[in-house]
Structure formats: structure tokens, C-alpha cells
Design an enzyme around this catalytic site. Structure first.
Site, PDB file in Angstrom:
ATOM      1  N   HIS A  82      -4.533  17.315   3.193  1.00  0.00           N
ATOM      2  CA  HIS A  82      -3.544  16.332   2.750  1.00  0.00           C
ATOM      3  C   HIS A  82      -3.936  15.799   1.385  1.00  0.00           C
ATOM      4  O   HIS A  82      -5.102  15.536   1.122  1.00  0.00           O
ATOM      5  CB  HIS A  82      -3.458  15.162   3.738  1.00  0.00           C
ATOM      6  CG  HIS A  82      -2.523  14.081   3.278  1.00  0.00           C
ATOM      7  ND1 HIS A  82      -1.159  14.167   3.437  1.00  0.00           N
ATOM      8  CD2 HIS A  82      -2.759  12.913   2.623  1.00  0.00           C
ATOM      9  CE1 HIS A  82      -0.591  13.087   2.914  1.00  0.00           C
ATOM     10  NE2 HIS A  82      -1.537  12.319   2.417  1.00  0.00           N
ATOM     11  N   ASP A 161       5.390   4.776  11.807  1.00  0.00           N
ATOM     12  CA  ASP A 161       4.917   4.790  10.421  1.00  0.00           C
ATOM     13  C   ASP A 161       6.090   4.795   9.448  1.00  0.00           C
ATOM     14  O   ASP A 161       6.081   4.084   8.439  1.00  0.00           O
ATOM     15  CB  ASP A 161       4.031   6.013  10.182  1.00  0.00           C
ATOM     16  CG  ASP A 161       3.667   6.173   8.715  1.00  0.00           C
ATOM     17  OD1 ASP A 161       3.087   5.231   8.155  1.00  0.00           O
ATOM     18  OD2 ASP A 161       3.990   7.217   8.131  1.00  0.00           O
ATOM     19  N   ARG A 168       7.128  -2.108   4.441  1.00  0.00           N
ATOM     20  CA  ARG A 168       6.042  -2.423   3.509  1.00  0.00           C
ATOM     21  C   ARG A 168       6.499  -2.253   2.066  1.00  0.00           C
ATOM     22  O   ARG A 168       6.103  -3.007   1.180  1.00  0.00           O
ATOM     23  CB  ARG A 168       4.838  -1.514   3.780  1.00  0.00           C
ATOM     24  CG  ARG A 168       4.049  -1.870   5.030  1.00  0.00           C
ATOM     25  CD  ARG A 168       3.120  -0.725   5.437  1.00  0.00           C
ATOM     26  NE  ARG A 168       2.249  -0.348   4.347  1.00  0.00           N
ATOM     27  CZ  ARG A 168       1.730   0.873   4.190  1.00  0.00           C
ATOM     28  NH1 ARG A 168       2.012   1.830   5.051  1.00  0.00           N
ATOM     29  NH2 ARG A 168       0.941   1.137   3.171  1.00  0.00           N
ATOM     30  N   SER A 183      -1.469   5.139   8.002  1.00  0.00           N
ATOM     31  CA  SER A 183      -0.223   5.865   7.757  1.00  0.00           C
ATOM     32  C   SER A 183      -0.504   7.347   7.527  1.00  0.00           C
ATOM     33  O   SER A 183       0.101   8.224   8.158  1.00  0.00           O
ATOM     34  CB  SER A 183       0.492   5.268   6.540  1.00  0.00           C
ATOM     35  OG  SER A 183       1.587   6.061   6.155  1.00  0.00           O
TER      36      SER A 183
END
Length: 430
Positions: A82, A161, A168, A183
Site C-alpha cells: 500500500h 471507514d 473527517r 483507516s
């Protein structure tokens, strides 16, 4: 249990229990807890932080809010990778065939981009015919047979999420290390990986602007992985200039071909080989960095990596002829040469600025409903440390738009002396 009691507890810096965390996450997903209470709670987390146990529990609460991908049908240790995101970041497309060439299964679930350029899925869809929608059965079969597959993220993966991130984003709590880490890691855990390698970008084109912030995030995510029994390694890499020479979608695919042919730019080749090496080590099949790195170099030099890329494209329905004939990729009708307005050494290229230019050319999305022009993008002819003469070509803008207004020259800073070389790999966190 009342949400206001959970808010008050975190407001004064007390640790939340697993039960309390599950309560507010599940309640929010079910619509039983309103936005304003979760916003208040997340602002309390922003200021008070969370300990390692709380962050691990929040990650698992996100995972448990939706579907999880069962990859037990894939033989061997499944390694995922990632990136926290950058400009010109095509590293996933390089490491997938590279690591698969070592006989290590790579089962990758990736997303689309929202911002300056497309995500991994968008870049792959620039290849004619390439399919990123696969059934779970087909996905697993491809990994078992060919050692690799990529699929777009499912809508029901970590819905908590997705909901909390949207909240957020409008309540000023995006830049909270515990919330960022949970997250990211929740999606990797839900995707079924056994081992995870994280590319944490730092610099002007990254979410984390300072090395100190990047280290905090890297350490937090590695700790989550350990707590949840996933081998996790984080590599902090530089994003103070765009990675490689291409920013866009189709043009980044052309650069992937260059790297796997042994003709890639030094920065992206260094980052890709480092990440691929740690993916091999995370699998447990390899142990020593130097010898593994050398073997991966040999995979490129022998042509195996490029053949594996060709296989990767073919098995997902794409046209493998693009490897030998990159002109079959989408081409823009306009190629605008930007020339330097001064002479000197390039000391800085603002990566974020270049990314925004690429978006304005059509390579990215301002909002998720926007479509992407796969042919649009920017080619950097010069990088940091290069000398340039006044009126010499600096970059090329590719677009299908008839009129554009960009201030691309504002991304460049020049100086009289040669700058210190950029450090591509800042730190490895295990």
C-alpha cells in the site's frame, strides 16, 4: 451505553475499551448515532490520541463493519502493498510482476484516484481491454495459476471507514495519526493479506509533509500489523518531486514498461526495487536484503519481469501488444512544450503543483463522479539536480483540451550551484 459518555471519556484522555469502540463504530454504520456525535468524538481523538490497543481495536471495528475477503484458497503467504499516495506513483504496477516473478503470490486490491491523477485501477484501465472487475473466484484462480491479480475495491469493504473518512474530511480531523493508520490498515486487513508492505510517502507531493510525521504514521501502522498478527514493514520514501518522469495514466504505464525493461529513472527504480525486496522478505521466502535485491535486478535484466508484465496484462483481458508498441495506449492530441524562463540547476519541483497541473489537463478527478482522460498528463524532461538553460524544454503537457491555463513554471525552483542529491529511501520501520 451512551455515546456522550464515550465522548466525555476520550475528551479527558482516557482509553476507550474494545466494547466502547465497537459500539460507536457499529452504531454509526447502522445510522443509530448522528454525525455530530461522531464528529465530536473524532475531534477528541484528534487532540487526545489513542494508545496502541485502542488503534488496533478501532482498525478491527472498521474491518468488522463490512465484508472481508477470504484468500485462504490462495497457496502460500499473500503479500500486499500500500502507498499513502504521491505524484507519478506507479510503484504498484512495477512490483506486482516483479515480486510474482519470484514465485510469491501477489493478490492486490486497489482503488481509484480522487485528486491530481488516477489511482492504480485508473492507470490499469488506460490499457485497452484491461478488466479490473473480477469475481472472488476468478481473482483467486488468477493468483494461484499466474501468481498475481489486481481487482478494484468492493463497495462493502470497511464501510465504517468510508463513512467516517467523509465526515473527517469536512470536520478537520483527517490529519490524525491514529485515524489515518486505522483507516489504511483496516482496508489491508479486510483484503485478506498475510503480510503488508507500506510505502509511506513524505514531502511536498505527499499527505505527510515532514519526516517526523511520516515516521509516526509508519510506526503506528507497523504496530497495528503486529497487534493483528500481520507481518508489516513500512518504507518511508521521498515525494519532494514527482516519481520518475511521467505523471498521468497511460504515460505512467509507458514508464512502467521502461522500468521493467531496465531503462527506468533512478528514483522510481530505486523505490520499486526496495519495496519489492521487502515484499519478498515479508513473504518469508527470502531473508537477506542484498541477495534478494540482486535477484530482482537479475529478473529485470533477464527480461523475465517484462514477460511477467505481459502475462499480467493478458490474464486480465488487456492488450499485451502495448509492451512492444506503447503507441497503442491512449494518445493526447495536444503536446505542449514548456520552456524554462531561466538558467540554473533545478533545486526543487513542487510535486503537488505538478499533480494539480496534471488534473487540470484531465488526468485526475476533482470529484468522484468525474471521468478521467487516460491520455492526459505531464512528462518531466528535467529533474532535481539537472542543469537547464533559458528557453530549454522543461516539460511537456499532454491534453485533449483545446485551451488550457496552467502555471506549471511555478512548480520549479532554480539555483546557481548543484543541489545535494535527493535521498529516495529515508527509513525502514519493522
Amino acid at each position: 451505553m451512551r455515546v456522550v459518555d464515550v465522548i466525555n471519556k476520550k475528551k479527558v484522555g482516557k482509553a476507550l475499551t474494545q466494547e466502547e469502540i465497537e459500539f460507536f463504530v457499529q452504531g454509526y454504520v447502522k445510522g443509530e448515532i448522528p454525525d455530530y456525535q461522531i464528529a465530536a468524538l473524532y475531534m477528541s481523538i484528534y487532540f487526545q490520541g489513542m494508545n496502541d490497543e485502542e488503534i488496533a481495536n478501532l482498525t478491527m471495528a472498521y474491518v468488522n463493519s463490512g465484508e472481508t475477503i477470504d484468500l485462504s484458497g490462495i497457496e502460500g503467504v499473500k503479500v500486499d502493498k500500500h502507498s499513502t499516495g504521491g505524484v507519478g506513483d506507479k510503484i504498484s504496477l512495477i512490483v506486482i510482476p516483479l515480486v510474482a516473478s519470484l514465485g510469491i503470490p501477489v493478490a492486490k486490491m486497489s482503488g481509484r484516484g480522487l485528486g491530481h491523477t488516477g489511482g492504480t485501477i485508473d492507470k490499469l484501465e488506460a490499457i485497452p481491454g484491461f478488466k479490473t472487475t473480477l469475481s472472488t473466484e476468478q481473482f483467486i484462480a488468477n493468483v494461484n495459476k499466474h501468481g498475481m491479480a489486481v481487482v478494484g475495491q468492493t463497495a462493502n469493504l470497511t464501510p465504517a471507514d468510508k463513512l467516517t473518512y467523509a465526515l473527517r474530511d469536512v470536520t478537520g480531523t483527517v490529519d490524525s495519526i491514529p485515524l489515518i493508520a486505522s483507516s489504511i490498515m483496516s482496508k489491508k486487513i479486510a483484503s485478506g493479506a498475510d503480510a503488508i508492505v507500506l510505502d509511506v510517502k513524505v514531502g511536498s507531493g505527499a499527505f505527510m509533509k515532514s519526516l517526523e510525521e511520516a515516521k509516526r504514521l509508519a510506526k503506528c501502522m507497523v504496530q497495528i500489523g503486529k497487534a493483528l498478527n500481520r507481518r508489516t514493514i513500512a518504507i518511508i520514501t521521498d515525494m519532494n518531486q514527482p516519481l520518475g518522469h511521467e505523471v498521468g495514466n497511460a504515460n505512467e504505464i509507458r514508464e512502467v514498461i521502461d522500468v521493467l525493461s531496465g531503462k527506468g529513472a533512478e528514483d522510481e527504480t530505486t523505490v520499486a526495487l526496495t519495496i519489492a525486496t521487502y515484499m519478498a522478505i515479508a513473504s518469508g521466502k527470502y531473508h537477506d536484503f542484498q541477495s534478494t535485491h540482486a535477484e530482482l535486478l537479475q529478473v529485470i535484466e533477464s527480461g523475465r519481469a517484462l514477460e511477467k508484465l505481459k502475462d499480467f496484462i493478458s490474464i486480465q483481458g488487456g492488450n499485451p501488444q502495448i509492451i512492444d508498441e506503447p503507441s497503442k495506449l491512449p494518445q493526447a492530441k495536444n503536446h505542449i512544450e514548456i520552456r524554462s524562463n531561466q538558467s540554473g540547476y533545478i533545486s526543487r519541483i513542487d510535486a503537488e503543483h505538478i499533480g494539480l497541473v496534471a488534473m487540470l489537463l484531465g488526468a485526475g478527478r476533482k470529484k468522484k463522479e468525474d471521468s478521467i482522460d487516460y491520455a492526459a498528463g505531464v512528462t518531466l524532461l528535467k529533474k532535481v539536480g539537472d542543469y537547464i538553460h533559458i528557453n530549454e524544454p522543461l516539460c511537456i503537457l499532454h491534453t485533449n483540451l483545446d485551451t488550457i491555463e496552467t502555471k506549471v513554471l511555478e512548480a520549479y525552483v532554480f539555483q546557481d550551484s548543484k543541489p545535494d542529491p535527493i535521498e529516495y529511501i529515508h527509513e525502514v520501520v519493522k
